[in-house]
Motif scaffolding. Structure first.
Motif, PDB file in Angstrom:
ATOM      1  N   VAL A  96     -95.691  15.184  37.281  1.00 45.26           N
ATOM      2  CA  VAL A  96     -95.534  16.469  36.597  1.00 45.26           C
ATOM      3  C   VAL A  96     -94.075  16.901  36.736  1.00 45.26           C
ATOM      4  CG1 VAL A  96     -96.205  18.897  36.542  1.00 45.26           C
ATOM      5  CG2 VAL A  96     -97.932  17.130  36.985  1.00 45.26           C
ATOM      6  N   SER A  97     -93.424  17.106  35.608  1.00 45.15           N
ATOM      7  CA  SER A  97     -92.000  17.409  35.602  1.00 45.15           C
ATOM      8  C   SER A  97     -91.718  18.690  34.839  1.00 45.15           C
ATOM      9  CB  SER A  97     -91.235  16.244  34.958  1.00 45.15           C
ATOM     10  OG  SER A  97     -89.865  16.547  34.792  1.00 45.15           O
ATOM     11  N   HIS A  98     -90.936  19.575  35.451  1.00 48.80           N
ATOM     12  CA  HIS A  98     -90.517  20.818  34.799  1.00 48.80           C
ATOM     13  C   HIS A  98     -89.005  20.770  34.614  1.00 48.80           C
ATOM     14  CE1 HIS A  98     -90.146  24.890  33.525  1.00 48.80           C
ATOM     15  NE2 HIS A  98     -91.326  25.278  33.959  1.00 48.80           N
ATOM     16  N   LEU A  99     -88.542  20.984  33.388  1.00 49.09           N
ATOM     17  CA  LEU A  99     -87.115  20.904  33.078  1.00 49.09           C
ATOM     18  C   LEU A  99     -86.349  22.158  33.465  1.00 49.09           C
ATOM     19  CD1 LEU A  99     -87.429  19.310  29.522  1.00 49.09           C
ATOM     20  CD2 LEU A  99     -87.153  18.137  31.706  1.00 49.09           C
ATOM     21  N   ARG A 100     -87.061  23.258  33.651  1.00 55.88           N
ATOM     22  CA  ARG A 100     -86.441  24.548  33.967  1.00 55.88           C
ATOM     23  C   ARG A 100     -85.348  24.883  32.965  1.00 55.88           C
ATOM     24  NH1 ARG A 100     -88.081  26.614  39.054  1.00 55.88           N
ATOM     25  NH2 ARG A 100     -90.256  25.865  39.224  1.00 55.88           N
ATOM     26  N   MET A 101     -84.176  25.312  33.434  1.00 54.62           N
ATOM     27  CA  MET A 101     -83.154  25.833  32.521  1.00 54.62           C
ATOM     28  C   MET A 101     -82.468  24.752  31.690  1.00 54.62           C
ATOM     29  SD  MET A 101     -83.190  29.110  32.858  1.00 54.62           S
ATOM     30  CE  MET A 101     -81.625  29.632  32.169  1.00 54.62           C
ATOM     31  N   GLU A 102     -81.987  23.702  32.342  1.00 53.40           N
ATOM     32  CA  GLU A 102     -81.158  22.741  31.615  1.00 53.40           C
ATOM     33  C   GLU A 102     -81.476  21.285  31.941  1.00 53.40           C
ATOM     34  OE1 GLU A 102     -77.001  23.476  31.271  1.00 53.40           O
ATOM     35  OE2 GLU A 102     -77.219  25.644  31.399  1.00 53.40           O
ATOM     36  N   GLY A 103     -82.674  21.007  32.463  1.00 54.29           N
ATOM     37  CA  GLY A 103     -83.040  19.631  32.738  1.00 54.29           C
ATOM     38  C   GLY A 103     -83.230  18.835  31.455  1.00 54.29           C
ATOM     39  N   ARG A 104     -82.882  17.567  31.498  1.00 62.89           N
ATOM     40  CA  ARG A 104     -83.067  16.713  30.322  1.00 62.89           C
ATOM     41  C   ARG A 104     -83.290  15.260  30.754  1.00 62.89           C
ATOM     42  NH1 ARG A 104     -77.191  16.649  27.417  1.00 62.89           N
ATOM     43  NH2 ARG A 104     -77.510  18.913  27.510  1.00 62.89           N
ATOM     44  N   TYR A 105     -84.046  14.544  29.947  1.00 60.69           N
ATOM     45  CA  TYR A 105     -84.258  13.116  30.147  1.00 60.69           C
ATOM     46  C   TYR A 105     -83.498  12.331  29.085  1.00 60.69           C
ATOM     47  CZ  TYR A 105     -88.063  13.729  33.521  1.00 60.69           C
ATOM     48  OH  TYR A 105     -88.802  14.035  34.645  1.00 60.69           O
ATOM     49  N   GLY A 106     -83.090  11.137  29.458  1.00 58.26           N
ATOM     50  CA  GLY A 106     -82.459  10.240  28.509  1.00 58.26           C
ATOM     51  C   GLY A 106     -82.638   8.798  28.948  1.00 58.26           C
ATOM     52  N   VAL A 107     -82.594   7.871  28.002  1.00 63.65           N
ATOM     53  CA  VAL A 107     -82.718   6.446  28.304  1.00 63.65           C
ATOM     54  C   VAL A 107     -81.354   5.789  28.120  1.00 63.65           C
ATOM     55  CG1 VAL A 107     -83.812   4.276  27.651  1.00 63.65           C
ATOM     56  CG2 VAL A 107     -85.151   6.397  27.656  1.00 63.65           C
ATOM     57  N   ARG A 135     -83.386   8.443  32.881  1.00 55.62           N
ATOM     58  CA  ARG A 135     -82.600   9.253  33.809  1.00 55.62           C
ATOM     59  C   ARG A 135     -82.838  10.735  33.600  1.00 55.62           C
ATOM     60  NH1 ARG A 135     -76.786   5.960  33.440  1.00 55.62           N
ATOM     61  NH2 ARG A 135     -77.639   3.960  34.182  1.00 55.62           N
ATOM     62  N   TYR A 136     -82.927  11.447  34.719  1.00 55.92           N
ATOM     63  CA  TYR A 136     -83.094  12.902  34.684  1.00 55.92           C
ATOM     64  C   TYR A 136     -81.786  13.553  35.109  1.00 55.92           C
ATOM     65  CZ  TYR A 136     -84.617  17.620  35.627  1.00 55.92           C
ATOM     66  OH  TYR A 136     -84.725  18.996  35.617  1.00 55.92           O
ATOM     67  N   LYS A 137     -81.236  14.367  34.206  1.00 58.90           N
ATOM     68  CA  LYS A 137     -79.962  15.055  34.433  1.00 58.90           C
ATOM     69  C   LYS A 137     -80.220  16.556  34.421  1.00 58.90           C
ATOM     70  CE  LYS A 137     -75.386  15.602  32.267  1.00 58.90           C
ATOM     71  NZ  LYS A 137     -74.543  15.190  31.123  1.00 58.90           N
ATOM     72  N   ASP A 138     -79.591  17.286  35.339  1.00 68.10           N
ATOM     73  CA  ASP A 138     -79.870  18.718  35.449  1.00 68.10           C
ATOM     74  C   ASP A 138     -78.655  19.413  36.066  1.00 68.10           C
ATOM     75  OD1 ASP A 138     -80.869  21.260  35.838  1.00 68.10           O
ATOM     76  OD2 ASP A 138     -82.779  20.588  36.664  1.00 68.10           O
ATOM     77  N   VAL A 139     -77.841  20.039  35.215  1.00 67.55           N
ATOM     78  CA  VAL A 139     -76.626  20.705  35.685  1.00 67.55           C
ATOM     79  C   VAL A 139     -76.956  21.834  36.651  1.00 67.55           C
ATOM     80  CG1 VAL A 139     -74.620  22.064  34.963  1.00 67.55           C
ATOM     81  CG2 VAL A 139     -75.352  20.089  33.599  1.00 67.55           C
ATOM     82  N   ARG A 140     -78.010  22.598  36.353  1.00 65.76           N
ATOM     83  CA  ARG A 140     -78.361  23.751  37.184  1.00 65.76           C
ATOM     84  C   ARG A 140     -79.173  23.372  38.423  1.00 65.76           C
ATOM     85  NH1 ARG A 140     -78.162  28.427  33.930  1.00 65.76           N
ATOM     86  NH2 ARG A 140     -78.668  29.617  35.791  1.00 65.76           N
ATOM     87  N   GLN A 141     -79.756  22.185  38.412  1.00 62.96           N
ATOM     88  CA  GLN A 141     -80.504  21.648  39.559  1.00 62.96           C
ATOM     89  C   GLN A 141     -81.766  22.455  39.876  1.00 62.96           C
ATOM     90  OE1 GLN A 141     -77.859  21.168  42.928  1.00 62.96           O
ATOM     91  NE2 GLN A 141     -76.322  20.069  41.732  1.00 62.96           N
ATOM     92  N   PHE A 142     -82.367  23.064  38.855  1.00 67.11           N
ATOM     93  CA  PHE A 142     -83.576  23.860  39.058  1.00 67.11           C
ATOM     94  C   PHE A 142     -84.860  23.084  38.738  1.00 67.11           C
ATOM     95  CE2 PHE A 142     -81.085  27.988  37.980  1.00 67.11           C
ATOM     96  CZ  PHE A 142     -80.605  28.032  39.272  1.00 67.11           C
TER      97      PHE A 142
END
Length: 277
Positions: free
Chosen positions: A72-83, A107-114
């Protein structure tokens, strides 16, 4: 942000990109993203060798179904997935890398880390946080006009905060509540007991049509949202009030105003959405 349409778009994209792929190994660079199990090493060990069967959604959460596990994954404010190619160096703020069997990484990238990730046994995720208390899906068959009134109609709070309450209706965020209330011609500070039957009907239809149109357009890229292929959503071009402070209302020409309701920036047309219904 992202709200239901953006998460649904990410779900569809990830299904195309990674369904059927097996996770060879996992690299966790920011342990606090992993909320369950307690140790990131347990998370990494549990996922190694698992195959991604399907990606589903519950409200604003992604449910990545693997053989005998659910992520279960929550992206919150700025989370994003990419291949990406496994040989490509990770971008800054990349916190979790799922190394797949075809030479690519999810890959999971998240500038805000939330953002957060929880790992469960199948069906266990519905009995425990963060999914346990989520409300009805507004695009699902159970979201009838009567269901909306049953959940919201007997409460005394203002209508906008109620629509944002994820324990009542899931997936609605600030953008789409503003848009739905405008289309329904309802002021966000009105209380449910003041709504007439025709207004309830308009609100129910506006919620569904607004969300469905946003999903069709790939969501709204207001800040940094992109789908799993790095593509922006296009629904922001169709927004009628959100982010349009001082612009002319598309329906009557009066300037859109912005103020705060329940701690959230709120956009309305005061002529189309009078405080008294």
């Amino acid at each position: 942000m992202p709200e239901l349409p953006e998460v649904e778009t990410v779900r569809r994209t990830l299904n195309e990109l990674v369904s059927g792929r097996t996770i060879r190994s996992v690299t966790v660079k920011l342990p606090r993203i992993i909320q369950r199990p307690a140790e990131p090493e347990q998370f990494q060990d549990a996922l190694a060798g698992r195959t991604i069967q399907q990606v589903e959604r519950r409200g604003k959460f992604l449910r990545i179904l693997l053989d005998e596990l659910v992520l279960v994954s929550h992206l919150r404010m700025e989370g994003r997935y990419g291949v990406y190619s496994s040989e490509e160096p990770p971008e800054l703020h990349t916190h979790v890398l799922f190394h797949l069997d075809d030479g690519t990484d999810l890959r999971y990238k998240d500038v805000r880390q939330f953002g957060t990730m929880h790992l469960f046994l199948p069906e266990e995720e519905f009995r425990l946080p963060p999914l346990a208390k989520l409300g009805i899906e507004p695009l699902g068959p159970d979201f009838t006009l009567q269901a909306l009134r049953d959940r919201v109609g007997k409460r005394t709070s203002r209508i906008k905060p109620l629509l944002l309450n994820q324990e009542l209706i899931v997936g609605l965020g600030n953008i789409y509540v503003d848009e739905a209330l405008f289309q329904a011609r309802i002021h966000p500070e009105r209380t449910p007991d003041t709504l007439k039957p025709a207004e309830w009907k308009r609100l129910h239809e506006a919620i569904r049509t607004t969300l469905a149109s946003a999903v069709e357009a790939g969501g709204s890229s207001i800040k940094s949202y992109v789908n799993g292929q790095g593509e922006m959503g296009m629904f922001q071009q169709q927004l009628l009030v959100y982010g349009r402070k001082d612009e002319a209302c598309a329906a009557c020409g009066k300037p859109i105003v912005k103020f705060v309701v329940g701690g959230r920036g709120t956009h309305i047309c005061s002529r189309c959405q009078p405080m008294k219904g």
